[in-house]
Design a protein around this motif. Structure first.
Motif, mmCIF file in Angstrom:
data_model
loop_
_atom_site.group_PDB
_atom_site.id
_atom_site.type_symbol
_atom_site.label_atom_id
_atom_site.label_comp_id
_atom_site.label_asym_id
_atom_site.label_seq_id
_atom_site.Cartn_x
_atom_site.Cartn_y
_atom_site.Cartn_z
ATOM 1 N N LEU C 35 0.832 -1.206 0.000
ATOM 2 C CA LEU C 35 0.000 0.000 0.000
ATOM 3 C C LEU C 35 0.865 1.254 0.000
ATOM 4 O O LEU C 35 0.355 2.366 -0.064
ATOM 5 C CB LEU C 35 -0.900 0.020 1.236
ATOM 6 C CG LEU C 35 -2.280 -0.593 1.107
ATOM 7 C CD1 LEU C 35 -3.069 -0.330 2.363
ATOM 8 C CD2 LEU C 35 -3.028 -0.017 -0.086
ATOM 9 N N GLY C 36 2.175 1.046 0.101
ATOM 10 C CA GLY C 36 3.078 2.194 0.062
ATOM 11 C C GLY C 36 3.232 2.759 -1.334
ATOM 12 O O GLY C 36 4.015 3.687 -1.550
ATOM 13 N N THR C 37 2.486 2.222 -2.300
ATOM 14 C CA THR C 37 2.560 2.685 -3.684
ATOM 15 C C THR C 37 2.522 4.194 -3.789
ATOM 16 O O THR C 37 3.289 4.805 -4.520
ATOM 17 C CB THR C 37 1.358 2.125 -4.470
ATOM 18 O OG1 THR C 37 1.138 0.819 -4.021
ATOM 19 C CG2 THR C 37 1.632 2.124 -5.935
ATOM 20 N N GLU C 38 1.594 4.782 -3.021
ATOM 21 C CA GLU C 38 1.478 6.236 -3.017
ATOM 22 C C GLU C 38 2.827 6.870 -2.640
ATOM 23 O O GLU C 38 3.285 7.815 -3.281
ATOM 24 C CB GLU C 38 0.398 6.632 -2.001
ATOM 25 C CG GLU C 38 0.151 8.108 -1.868
ATOM 26 C CD GLU C 38 -0.813 8.638 -2.910
ATOM 27 O OE1 GLU C 38 -1.423 7.815 -3.624
ATOM 28 O OE2 GLU C 38 -0.938 9.865 -3.009
ATOM 29 N N GLY C 39 3.456 6.313 -1.610
ATOM 30 C CA GLY C 39 4.739 6.829 -1.159
ATOM 31 C C GLY C 39 5.822 6.613 -2.191
ATOM 32 O O GLY C 39 6.643 7.496 -2.450
ATOM 33 N N CYS C 40 5.842 5.419 -2.817
ATOM 34 C CA CYS C 40 6.857 5.145 -3.829
ATOM 35 C C CYS C 40 6.697 6.094 -5.016
ATOM 36 O O CYS C 40 7.676 6.547 -5.616
ATOM 37 C CB CYS C 40 6.757 3.698 -4.316
ATOM 38 S SG CYS C 40 7.129 2.488 -3.039
ATOM 39 N N SER C 70 12.208 2.210 -5.499
ATOM 40 C CA SER C 70 12.740 0.932 -5.035
ATOM 41 C C SER C 70 13.192 0.998 -3.595
ATOM 42 O O SER C 70 12.947 0.085 -2.811
ATOM 43 C CB SER C 70 13.958 0.554 -5.882
ATOM 44 O OG SER C 70 13.610 -0.337 -6.863
ATOM 45 N N VAL C 71 13.873 2.090 -3.255
ATOM 46 C CA VAL C 71 14.412 2.210 -1.898
ATOM 47 C C VAL C 71 13.270 2.254 -0.882
ATOM 48 O O VAL C 71 13.313 1.580 0.149
ATOM 49 C CB VAL C 71 15.305 3.464 -1.783
ATOM 50 C CG1 VAL C 71 15.658 3.730 -0.332
ATOM 51 C CG2 VAL C 71 16.565 3.285 -2.618
ATOM 52 N N LEU C 72 12.241 3.030 -1.204
ATOM 53 C CA LEU C 72 11.095 3.089 -0.292
ATOM 54 C C LEU C 72 10.420 1.727 -0.195
ATOM 55 O O LEU C 72 9.995 1.302 0.874
ATOM 56 C CB LEU C 72 10.108 4.158 -0.753
ATOM 57 C CG LEU C 72 10.551 5.593 -0.445
ATOM 58 C CD1 LEU C 72 9.754 6.599 -1.260
ATOM 59 C CD2 LEU C 72 10.411 5.890 1.038
ATOM 60 N N ALA C 73 10.339 1.035 -1.349
ATOM 61 C CA ALA C 73 9.732 -0.302 -1.347
ATOM 62 C C ALA C 73 10.566 -1.263 -0.514
ATOM 63 O O ALA C 73 10.036 -2.187 0.099
ATOM 64 C CB ALA C 73 9.592 -0.810 -2.779
ATOM 65 N N LEU C 74 11.879 -1.029 -0.475
ATOM 66 C CA LEU C 74 12.759 -1.905 0.292
ATOM 67 C C LEU C 74 12.415 -1.858 1.783
ATOM 68 O O LEU C 74 12.436 -2.882 2.463
ATOM 69 C CB LEU C 74 14.221 -1.494 0.070
ATOM 70 C CG LEU C 74 15.275 -2.295 0.843
ATOM 71 C CD1 LEU C 74 15.261 -3.748 0.405
ATOM 72 C CD2 LEU C 74 16.658 -1.703 0.642
ATOM 73 N N ILE C 75 12.079 -0.655 2.279
ATOM 74 C CA ILE C 75 11.672 -0.551 3.685
ATOM 75 C C ILE C 75 10.481 -1.475 3.929
ATOM 76 O O ILE C 75 10.429 -2.236 4.886
ATOM 77 C CB ILE C 75 11.274 0.900 4.038
ATOM 78 C CG1 ILE C 75 12.430 1.852 3.748
ATOM 79 C CG2 ILE C 75 10.836 0.994 5.493
ATOM 80 C CD1 ILE C 75 12.081 3.307 4.024
#
Lengths: 387, 349, 304
Positions: C35-40, C70-75
C-alpha cells in the motif's frame, strides 16, 4: 494482562466520569461556547499590538508555492527586514479549521502581539483568539468581519485581472479564453468575472470557460485541465490556484498564451506570456506592523476593512511579454489610468449574470461587501457554480 | 513507552528481545529523528525540550493535547475494533467526515432550538449513524462483493471529502458568511460543555474514554468479543467452529464507522461549531496509526493517541522555533511506527 | 465533446497510474501487497525531478525516480518479509513516511524549472486519422508504458522467471523445488514493483506536469492498488483500468467546460466512484484468480 487491562479500564472510565462531572458542575458558571465565555478580561492598559517581541504569519499552504502563500511570505520577509527587533514567527500549511486557533495561541505564547492570518478560512478562528487576547492585534487577509483588535485588509486584485482580461481578449485568436480555478469561492468568481469583462470590453464575443480543479494545488489536475481546454480550442489560459507554475508551463508547451496570477512568471513562458496580476504586500505589511507597534491601530485606516488598490500599488499588473503588440499595451495602459483615476469601474451597473438576470442595478454604487461575496458568473462565462 | 507494552506479549520471546524491544521502540525513532534534526542544523536536545514545554509546560498546552487526542482515540478505536476481527479499516477519515456532515445538517436545521440535554445525545446518535452509514458501504462491499475493506475504505475517504465539499458549497452554505464555503453555526446549547474559559477542553474526552473502556470490555470480557477475536485470529477456524464470520465482520465494521462518526460529532460540537471543507482532515489516518502503535489494544491506544496528539501540538512549536517545515512532524511519526512494526508481530490481545 | 480528446486525456492522466499498477501487480504476483505505492510514487516524482534539475537529463531523472521508489519499497519489503509485519499497516506507514520526507526534501524544488520529457510525434503514425493523435503524440515515458504492458505479460506468463514469480505468490513449495528462495524473490519483486511505481511518479513530475509540489500524487497510488484487483492481476487489464480512471478525469473536465449545471464536486468524485464500482462488479468472480499468498493478507488475520 487481564489485570492490567481491568485497571486501565477502571482508570479510564473513572477519569471519564470525573471529567463529565466537573464539566456539568462548572457549566453553571461557564457558558457553552468558548466564543461567548471569553469576555475581554481587563481593559488593556496598552493598545493592542504594542510591546510585542514577535510578529506571527500564518499561511494556508506551503510558503514557497510560487503563488498566493509565497506572495504573503515575501511580505513577511520585508517585515523581518524592517523590524530587526521583532522575531518573525511563521507557520505554514495551517488548515482553515479551529486548528488555526492553536497556532495563533502558540504564537502569542512566543511573544507575538501582531498576527497576520493570511487566508480567508482563518478569519473565524482569528476572531475567537482576538476575543481572548485583547492586547494582541490581528490583521486578517481578505475577511469581511472585524473586531476591536482585528482589522482586515486585502487588495482589489480584480482591477489588474480586468486589465489582463483586456490584453487576453485582444491577443486571443479564437476568442475563447480559459480560467482554471480551484473551488467556487467569491474571490475566485470575482476574478473570473473581472477577466471576462475586460476581455469583452475589447471583443464582445469573447467567452471565458471555467474549470474547477477542487484543489488549491494539484499539478496533475491542473495539467489535465489545461490540456483539456487547449484541446477544446481555447488559446489563452489564466488561473486562480495557489501554485501557478504547471498551468503556465503546460500552456507554453502546447503553444497557448498565458495570463499569470500571484507571481510574475514570464520566465516560465518566454513565447506565450502576456502579463500577470500580483500582490505587493511588502510595503503594506511594514506599514501595518508600524501602525500596530506604535499603538496607532485605533482610528487608523487599517482599523476596519482596508482594501489596497491599483493606485496604492498593493495590487499590480506586471510587465508584458515580449510578443504583446504595442497597441494592446496602449489599450491596457489607458484603462489602467482610468481605473486609477476612478473614471472607470467595470462593476458599475448594470451587471448581468450568465442567465441575463441583473445582479448590479444600473447606477448602483459599488459595495465592497457585495462584491467580495460574489456568487454568480457574468454573461459570457461558461461554467457552473454549485447552488 | 516501555510501560505501554502489555506484559503478556513479552512471553515466548528470547530474553534479550524482551528487554530490548520496548527500549528500541522508544529510543530508535527519537535517535533517528535527532540525527535528522542535526543534519538540518537544529539542536535536537533544545528542540525536544521546547516540544515538551509547549505540551506539558502549562494547562493550556496540555489542554490542547487533550483536544487533539480526543478524536484520535475514537478513530483509533475505529481501526482497532475491526483489526480484532481481522479487518483493516483505514476509513476513519471518511467516516468521521460523514458523521460531522450529518451532525451539522441535523444540528443546524432540525434542532436549532432544542435544549442541549436532548439535542446533544441526539447528535451523538446522528454522528454515529452518519459514520455507520459510510462504513456500511465498505461492509456491504465486503460481504456481498468480497471487496477488500482496506481498499474500499481508502477510496471512500476521497469520496467523503468531495461529498463534504459538495454540501458546504451548496445546501449547507451559510448565507451570512458572504458566500464562503462554511455551514451555519450550531446553536450554543448544542455545543459540548467546556471546563473553563482558559482552555478549549470539552467533555468529548469523557465520551472517548468511556467508549474505549466499552470496546475493551466487549473484546476481552464478553462472548461476542471472543467470537470477534476468533474470526480475527483465523477465519477458517471460525468457520469450522460454526461462527458466521461475514456477519460478525459486517457488524464490526459498522460499529467502527459509528465510533468514527462520533469523533466527527465531537469535532463539530466541541471545537469547530460549524462544518468546513477540511474539518477533521487527517484525524482518521492519525487515529489509524495510533491504533497500530498500540497493537490495536483498545486501552493502550489511549496512550498512543496522546502521544500523537502531543507530537501534533508540539509540531507547531517545532515549526516556529526551528524553522523546520510542518512535514518533519510526519517523519517523526513514521519513524516511531517503523520501529514498532520492525519489533515484530504481536500475539493477539 | 470529442472522443479523441477524451481518449488522449485518458492516456495523459492515466499513464502514471498505469506504471504504479504494473509495479504493484509484480509485487502482488509474488504475494506481497504494497500500500506504500502512493509513497513510492511520491519518492519517484521527487527523485526524478531533483535529478533532472541537477543533470538536465530526464532519462537519468526517470532512473533516479525508479531507484527512489525501489528504496522506499525496500523498507516495506524488510518490514513485511523479514520482520513479518502486517503488510497493509507497513504499506500505509511507508506512505506517511514518504509524504513527510518528500515534502521536507522537496522544498527547494518547487520553484525549479526543468527540461523534462516532451511529447514526440511519431512520424507517419501520428498522421493516421483518429489513432494518430490518440496514440502517437505522447512523451517517451508514455510510449514506454505502452510497450511495458505486453512485455510484462510475456515475462509473467511465458518465461521461467514469470513462472517462479507467480509460484512465489501461489505455491511456495514449487519455488523451493526449482531451487530458489521465495524470500529473495519477494524482495526482488517488491523492489522491481517499487521501481516501476517510482517511474510512474517520474512520469507525473518530469513528463506530465514538469512540476514538483508536495503530495502531488493526490491518491493516485491508492487508486493503482485498487486497479490491480480490478485487473485480476493481468497487465492488459491494468492498462484498461488506468485509462478508465484517466478517462473519468478527462471526461469530467470536458463536462465542466460545457457549463452543465452539475456541481463540480460530484464530478470530482466520479473517478473514485467509478473505480469503486468497477471493483464491485469484478471482485466477486475474481477471488479464484487472486494469488493465494495474497488472500492471507486480504482475508486472513490482519489484526496483529
Amino acid at each position: 494482562m487481564r489485570k492490567v487491562g481491568r485497571k486501565l479500564a477502571l482508570i479510564s472510565s473513572s477519569l471519564a466520569f470525573m471529567f463529565t462531572f466537573v464539566a456539568c458542575s462548572s457549566s453553571t458558571t461557564s457558558t457553552t461556547s468558548p466564543e461567548t465565555t471569553a469576555a475581554p478580561s481587563q481593559a488593556a492598559s496598552a493598545a493592542a499590538g504594542t510591546g510585542g517581541k514577535a510578529v506571527g504569519f500564518i499561511f494556508v499552504g506551503a510558503k514557497d508555492d510560487y503563488g498566493y502563500n509565497q506572495a504573503a511570505y515575501i511580505g513577511s520577509q520585508a517585515v523581518e527586514k524592517a523590524f530587526p527587533n521583532l522575531k518573525v514567527l511563521r507557520s505554514e500549511n495551517v488548515p482553515e479549521t479551529a486548528e488555526a486557533e492553536r497556532v495563533m495561541e502558540e504564537m502569542i505564547r512566543n511573544g507575538a502581539k501582531i498576527i497576520f492570518p493570511t487566508s480567508y478560512g482563518h478569519l473565524d478562528p482569528a476572531l475567537n483568539v482576538a476575543k481572548r487576547h485583547p492586547d494582541v492585534l490581528f490583521y486578517h487577509q481578505g475577511g469581511l468581519k472585524t473586531a476591536e483588535n482585528l482589522g482586515t485588509y486585502f487588495g482589489t486584485i480584480w482591477e489588474p485581472v480586468y486589465l489582463a482580461g483586456i490584453a487576453a481578449g485582444k491577443m486571443s485568436k479564437s476568442g475563447k479564453l480559459g480560467y482554471i480555478v480551484s473551488v467556487p469561492i467569491p474571490q475566485v468568481l470575482l476574478n473570473v468575472n473581472a477577466f471576462e469583462m475586460g476581455a469583452k470590453s475589447v471583443n464582445p464575443s469573447a467567452t471565458t470557460t471555467v474549470v474547477f480543479t477542487g484543489s488549491w494545488c494539484d499539478p496533475a489536475q491542473q495539467a489535465n485541465a489545461a490540456n483539456s481546454m487547449i484541446d477544446q480550442g481555447i488559446d489563452v489560459l489564466s488561473q486562480h490556484q495557489d501554485c501557478t507554475k504547471t498551468v503556465i508551463e503546460t500552456a507554453e508547451r502546447r503553444g497557448a498564451l498565458s495570463v499569470g496570477y500571484h507571481a510574475e512568471a514570464s520566465v516560465l513562458a518566454p513565447k506565450g506570456w502576456i502579463t500577470s496580476s500580483i500582490w505587493n504586500w511588502s510595503d503594506l505589511y511594514v506599514d501595518m506592523v508600524k501602525t500596530g507597534v506604535e499603538g496607532k491601530f485605533k482610528g487608523s485606516k487599517y482599523d476596519g476593512k482596508y482594501r489596497g488598490q491599483l493606485k496604492d500599488n498593493v495590487v499590480q499588473l506586471t510587465s508584458f511579454g515580449s510578443q504583446v503588440p504595442d497597441d494592446v499595451k496602449k489599450l491596457v495602459d489607458k484603462s489602467k489610468a482610468e481605473l486609477v483615476a476612478g473614471t472607470l469601474n467595470p462593476f458599475n451597473g448594470p451587471v448581468k449574470d450568465q442567465k441575463g438576470a441583473v445582479k448590479i442595478e444600473a447606477g448602483a454604487k459599488l459595495e465592497l461587501d457585495k462584491l467580495e461575496a460574489t456568487d454568480y458568473f457574468v454573461e459570457g462565462v461558461i461554467g457552473s457554480i454549485p447552488k | 513507552m516501555s510501560i505501554l507494552l502489555p506484559v503478556e506479549r513479552r512471553m515466548g520471546k528470547p530474553k534479550w528481545e524482551v528487554m530490548l524491544a520496548p527500549a528500541l521502540v522508544v529510543l530508535a525513532p527519537l535517535l533517528a529523528f535527532a540525527l535528522f534534526l542535526l543534519a538540518s542544523g537544529v539542536n535536537p536536545i533544545t528542540l525536544y525540550g521546547t516540544m515538551l514545554k509547549s505540551t506539558f509546560g502549562d494547562w493550556y498546552g496540555f489542554g490542547e493535547v487533550v483536544i487533539k487526542a480526543t478524536p484520535f482515540i475514537l478513530t483509533a478505536l475505529a481501526a482497532s475494533l475491526p483489526a480484532k476481527a481481522g479487518m483493516i479499516n483505514v476509513g476513519g477519515e471518511g467516516q468521521l467526515a460523514i458523521g460531522a456532515l450529518a451532525v451539522t445538517a441535523v444540528g443546524v436545521y432540525l434542532l436549532p432550538s432544542v435544549p442541549g440535554w436532548i439535542g446533544v445525545p441526539i447528535l451523538v446518535l446522528v454522528g454515529a449513524l452518519g459514520g455507520a452509514l459510510w462504513a456500511s458501504v465498505a461492509a456491504i462491499g465486503k460481504v456481498k462483493g468480497k471487496m477488500n475493506e482496506t481498499i474500499t475504505t481508502l477510496l471512500l475517504n476521497y469520496i467523503a471529502y468531495f461529498t463534504i465539499g459538495f454540501f458546504v458549497h451548496s445546501l449547507l452554505k451559510d448565507p451570512a458568511s458572504f458566500n464562503w464555503p462554511f455551514s451555519k453555526e450550531l446553536a450554543g446549547q448544542l455545543r459540548l460543555l467546556t471546563f473553563s474559559s482558559a482552555s478549549r477542553v470539552h467533555v468529548g474526552i469523557g465520551i472517548a474514554l468511556i467508549l474505549a473502556a466499552i470496546v475493551w470490555f466487549l473484546i476481552t470480557q464478553t462472548r461476542l468479543g471472543f467470537r470477534i477475536r476468533v474470526v480475527g485470529g483465523n477465519v477458517l477456524a471460525a468457520k469450522r467452529a460454526g461462527l458466521k464470520d461475514t456477519k460478525i465482520q459486517f457488524w464490526v465494521l459498522i460499529a467502527a464507522g459509528a465510533i468514527a462518526g462520533i469523533a466527527g460529532m465531537i469535532e463539530i460540537t466541541g471545537i469547530e461549531g460549524r462544518l468546513r471543507p477540511t474539518t477533521g482532515m487527517n484525524y482518521g489516518y492519525l487515529g489509524f496509526l495510533a491504533s497500530w502503535m498500540a497493537w490495536n489494544h483498545p486501552l493502550w491506544l489511549i496512550a498512543t493517541s496522546f502521544i500523537i496528539g502531543m507530537i501534533s501540538v508540539a509540531g507547531n512549536s517545532l515549526e516556529m522555533n526551528s524553522g523546520l517545515p510542518a512535514s518533519s512532524v510526519q517523519i517523526l511519526m513514521a519513524l516511531v511506527l517503523f520501529a514498532i512494526l520492525a519489533v515484530g508481530r504481536r500475539k493477539q490481545a | 465533446m470529442n472522443g479523441i480528446d477524451i481518449g488522449t486525456g485518458a492516456i495523459r492522466a492515466g499513464t502514471s497510474v498505469l506504471y504504479a499498477s504494473l509495479g504493484e501487480l509484480i509485487a502482488e504476483r509474488a504475494g506481497v501487497v504494497n500500500l506504500g505505492t502512493e509513497g513510492c510514487m511520491l519518492g519517484g516524482a521527487l527523485g526524478a525531478f531533483a535529478v533532472t534539475v541537477w543533470s538536465g537529463n530526464p532519462w537519468l531523472g526517470a532512473l533516479a525516480g525508479g531507484i527512489s521508489g525501489s528504496v522506499l519499497a525496500l523498507i516495506h519489503a524488510f518490514l513485511v518479509i523479514t520482520r513479518k509485519a502486517n503488510a497493509l499497516a507497513s504499506g500505509l506507514t511507508v506512505m506517511f513516511f514518504a509524504i513527510g520526507l518528500t515534502s521536507f526534501l522537496g522544498r527547494g524544488f518547487v520553484n525549479k524549472q526543468i527540461h523534462g520529457f516532451e511529447p514526440i510525434s511519431i512520424p507517419l503514425l501520428s498522421k493516421i486519422p483518429f489513432l494518430g493523435p490518440l496514440l502517437f503524440q505522447h512523451d517517451g515515458l508514455t510510449y514506454l508504458s505502452m510497450l511495458l504492458v505486453p512485455t510484462l505479460w510475456f515475462l509473467l506468463f511465458k518465461t521461467r522467471l514469470g513462472v517462479i514469480l507467480r509460484a512465489t505468490g501461489e505455491r511456495e513449495e514449487v519455488v523451493y523445488t526449482y531451487g530458489f528462495s521465495p524470500k529473495w524473490i519477494r524482495y526482488g519483486a517488491v523492489m522491481a514493483g517499487g521501481f516501476l511505481t517510482g517511474i510512474g511518479g517520474a512520469q507525473l513530475s518530469t513528463a506530465y506536469t514538469h512540476t514538483w509540489v508536495e503530495n502531488m500524487t493526490q491518491g493516485k497510488g491508492i487508486v493503482a492498488v485498487a486497479l490491480v484487483i480490478f485487473a485480476a492481476w493481468k497487465p492488459a487489464r491494468a492498462m484498461l483500468g488506468a485509462y478508465l480512471f484517466g478517462g473519468a478525469q478527462a471526461l469530467q473536465l470536458v463536462v465542466q467546460q460545457q457549463g452543465y449545471e452539475i456541481s463540480p464536486f460530484l464530478l470530482f468524485m466520479t473517478p473514485y466512484v467509478i473505480t469503486l464500482l468497477a471493483l464491485f462488479l469484478v471482485a466477486r468472480k475474481q477471488r479464484s484468480q487472486m494469488p493465494e499468498g495474497l488472500s492471507k493478507v486480504f482475508n486472513g488475520a490482519g489484526g496483529g
